[in-house]
Design a protein around this motif. Sequence first.
Motif, PDB file in Angstrom:
ATOM      1  N   VAL A 113      77.382 -30.552 -33.758  1.00 14.35           N
ATOM      2  CA  VAL A 113      76.063 -30.317 -34.330  1.00 14.35           C
ATOM      3  C   VAL A 113      75.610 -31.613 -34.982  1.00 14.35           C
ATOM      4  O   VAL A 113      76.354 -32.221 -35.750  1.00 14.35           O
ATOM      5  N   ARG A 114      74.400 -32.035 -34.652  1.00 13.80           N
ATOM      6  CA  ARG A 114      73.875 -33.299 -35.181  1.00 13.80           C
ATOM      7  C   ARG A 114      72.583 -33.056 -35.943  1.00 13.80           C
ATOM      8  O   ARG A 114      71.834 -32.136 -35.639  1.00 13.80           O
ATOM      9  N   SER A 115      72.337 -33.915 -36.903  1.00 13.14           N
ATOM     10  CA  SER A 115      71.074 -33.897 -37.621  1.00 13.14           C
ATOM     11  C   SER A 115      70.093 -34.760 -36.836  1.00 13.14           C
ATOM     12  O   SER A 115      70.413 -35.885 -36.462  1.00 13.14           O
ATOM     13  N   CYS A 116      68.900 -34.214 -36.574  1.00 12.04           N
ATOM     14  CA  CYS A 116      67.930 -34.910 -35.732  1.00 12.04           C
ATOM     15  C   CYS A 116      66.532 -34.825 -36.333  1.00 12.04           C
ATOM     16  O   CYS A 116      66.207 -33.870 -37.027  1.00 12.04           O
ATOM     17  N   ARG A 117      65.721 -35.827 -36.024  1.00 13.39           N
ATOM     18  CA  ARG A 117      64.309 -35.807 -36.382  1.00 13.39           C
ATOM     19  C   ARG A 117      63.497 -35.603 -35.121  1.00 13.39           C
ATOM     20  O   ARG A 117      63.739 -36.247 -34.105  1.00 13.39           O
ATOM     21  N   VAL A 118      62.519 -34.697 -35.202  1.00 21.32           N
ATOM     22  CA  VAL A 118      61.635 -34.408 -34.080  1.00 21.32           C
ATOM     23  C   VAL A 118      60.223 -34.793 -34.519  1.00 21.32           C
ATOM     24  O   VAL A 118      59.744 -34.334 -35.553  1.00 21.32           O
ATOM     25  N   THR A 119      59.555 -35.644 -33.719  1.00 23.05           N
ATOM     26  CA  THR A 119      58.215 -36.122 -34.062  1.00 23.05           C
ATOM     27  C   THR A 119      57.270 -35.867 -32.901  1.00 23.05           C
ATOM     28  O   THR A 119      57.613 -36.116 -31.746  1.00 23.05           O
TER      29      THR A 119
ATOM     30  N   ALA B 238      50.926 -37.953 -36.708  1.00 22.68           N
ATOM     31  CA  ALA B 238      52.308 -37.734 -36.274  1.00 22.68           C
ATOM     32  C   ALA B 238      53.031 -36.892 -37.321  1.00 22.68           C
ATOM     33  O   ALA B 238      52.951 -37.173 -38.517  1.00 22.68           O
ATOM     34  N   HIS B 239      53.723 -35.859 -36.875  1.00 17.46           N
ATOM     35  CA  HIS B 239      54.472 -34.968 -37.762  1.00 17.46           C
ATOM     36  C   HIS B 239      55.945 -35.035 -37.373  1.00 17.46           C
ATOM     37  O   HIS B 239      56.285 -35.015 -36.197  1.00 17.46           O
ATOM     38  N   THR B 240      56.810 -35.087 -38.390  1.00 18.52           N
ATOM     39  CA  THR B 240      58.251 -35.158 -38.157  1.00 18.52           C
ATOM     40  C   THR B 240      58.931 -34.048 -38.936  1.00 18.52           C
ATOM     41  O   THR B 240      58.584 -33.779 -40.087  1.00 18.52           O
ATOM     42  N   VAL B 241      59.905 -33.413 -38.296  1.00 18.92           N
ATOM     43  CA  VAL B 241      60.700 -32.382 -38.941  1.00 18.92           C
ATOM     44  C   VAL B 241      62.157 -32.689 -38.648  1.00 18.92           C
ATOM     45  O   VAL B 241      62.481 -33.253 -37.601  1.00 18.92           O
ATOM     46  N   GLU B 242      63.046 -32.361 -39.591  1.00 19.30           N
ATOM     47  CA  GLU B 242      64.478 -32.558 -39.385  1.00 19.30           C
ATOM     48  C   GLU B 242      65.123 -31.217 -39.067  1.00 19.30           C
ATOM     49  O   GLU B 242      64.846 -30.218 -39.722  1.00 19.30           O
ATOM     50  N   VAL B 243      65.971 -31.222 -38.029  1.00 21.81           N
ATOM     51  CA  VAL B 243      66.682 -30.015 -37.614  1.00 21.81           C
ATOM     52  C   VAL B 243      68.131 -30.383 -37.327  1.00 21.81           C
ATOM     53  O   VAL B 243      68.466 -31.556 -37.198  1.00 21.81           O
ATOM     54  N   THR B 244      68.973 -29.378 -37.233  1.00 19.78           N
ATOM     55  CA  THR B 244      70.344 -29.601 -36.776  1.00 19.78           C
ATOM     56  C   THR B 244      70.513 -28.835 -35.479  1.00 19.78           C
ATOM     57  O   THR B 244      70.066 -27.689 -35.361  1.00 19.78           O
TER      58      THR B 244
ATOM     59  N   LEU C  78      59.815 -27.965 -32.242  1.00 22.01           N
ATOM     60  CA  LEU C  78      58.522 -27.375 -31.879  1.00 22.01           C
ATOM     61  C   LEU C  78      58.282 -26.079 -32.642  1.00 22.01           C
ATOM     62  O   LEU C  78      57.179 -25.840 -33.132  1.00 22.01           O
ATOM     63  N   ALA C  79      59.312 -25.252 -32.748  1.00 25.89           N
ATOM     64  CA  ALA C  79      59.167 -23.984 -33.473  1.00 25.89           C
ATOM     65  C   ALA C  79      58.808 -24.238 -34.935  1.00 25.89           C
ATOM     66  O   ALA C  79      57.912 -23.585 -35.484  1.00 25.89           O
ATOM     67  N   ALA C  80      59.470 -25.192 -35.562  1.00 30.06           N
ATOM     68  CA  ALA C  80      59.200 -25.493 -36.976  1.00 30.06           C
ATOM     69  C   ALA C  80      57.790 -26.051 -37.163  1.00 30.06           C
ATOM     70  O   ALA C  80      57.071 -25.647 -38.083  1.00 30.06           O
ATOM     71  N   LEU C  81      57.386 -26.962 -36.277  1.00 31.95           N
ATOM     72  CA  LEU C  81      56.071 -27.582 -36.421  1.00 31.95           C
ATOM     73  C   LEU C  81      54.939 -26.611 -36.099  1.00 31.95           C
ATOM     74  O   LEU C  81      53.867 -26.679 -36.689  1.00 31.95           O
TER      75      LEU C  81
ATOM     76  N   LYS D 208      59.282 -37.020 -29.602  1.00 29.48           N
ATOM     77  CA  LYS D 208      60.280 -38.046 -29.905  1.00 29.48           C
ATOM     78  C   LYS D 208      61.403 -37.401 -30.713  1.00 29.48           C
ATOM     79  O   LYS D 208      61.149 -36.713 -31.698  1.00 29.48           O
ATOM     80  N   VAL D 209      62.639 -37.633 -30.276  1.00 27.80           N
ATOM     81  CA  VAL D 209      63.815 -37.090 -30.954  1.00 27.80           C
ATOM     82  C   VAL D 209      64.679 -38.254 -31.406  1.00 27.80           C
ATOM     83  O   VAL D 209      65.014 -39.137 -30.618  1.00 27.80           O
ATOM     84  N   SER D 210      65.050 -38.247 -32.677  1.00 29.88           N
ATOM     85  CA  SER D 210      65.907 -39.280 -33.243  1.00 29.88           C
ATOM     86  C   SER D 210      67.156 -38.610 -33.802  1.00 29.88           C
ATOM     87  O   SER D 210      67.057 -37.708 -34.628  1.00 29.88           O
TER      88      SER D 210
END
Length: 100
Positions: free
Chosen positions: A3-9, A17-23, A35-38, A53-55
């Motif tokens: 499981v990784r911590s990721c940023r989705v933009t 531009a909107h960014t959310v962090e998910v695992t 997408l669900a969170a945003l 964009k996924v980081s």
Amino acid sequence: MVVRSCRVTIQDLDGVAHTVEVTAETLCETVAQGLAALRHSDWVNGFQQDTVKVSVADVRVEHQVKLADFTQWLEKPGAKSPREMIQRQRLRSILGMPTP
């Protein structure tokens, strides 16, 4: 899987531009959760871009996923393995889509 911590933009219809962090365990799960969170955010006015964009946080790696490719994969009938079938069902559930 790890499981990784990721940023989705993603950019909205106003060009913001909107960014959310998910695992998540996979790239596709990351896109689905992001997408669900945003979509539930009052600050996001639809999506303008066709790319997300996924980081990834461990060793920061960025990916760009075309929404059309992601949707096509999500809706593709059959699967390479039972694991892939379960993953698609799980991601469809995250996005509030009907599962076969």
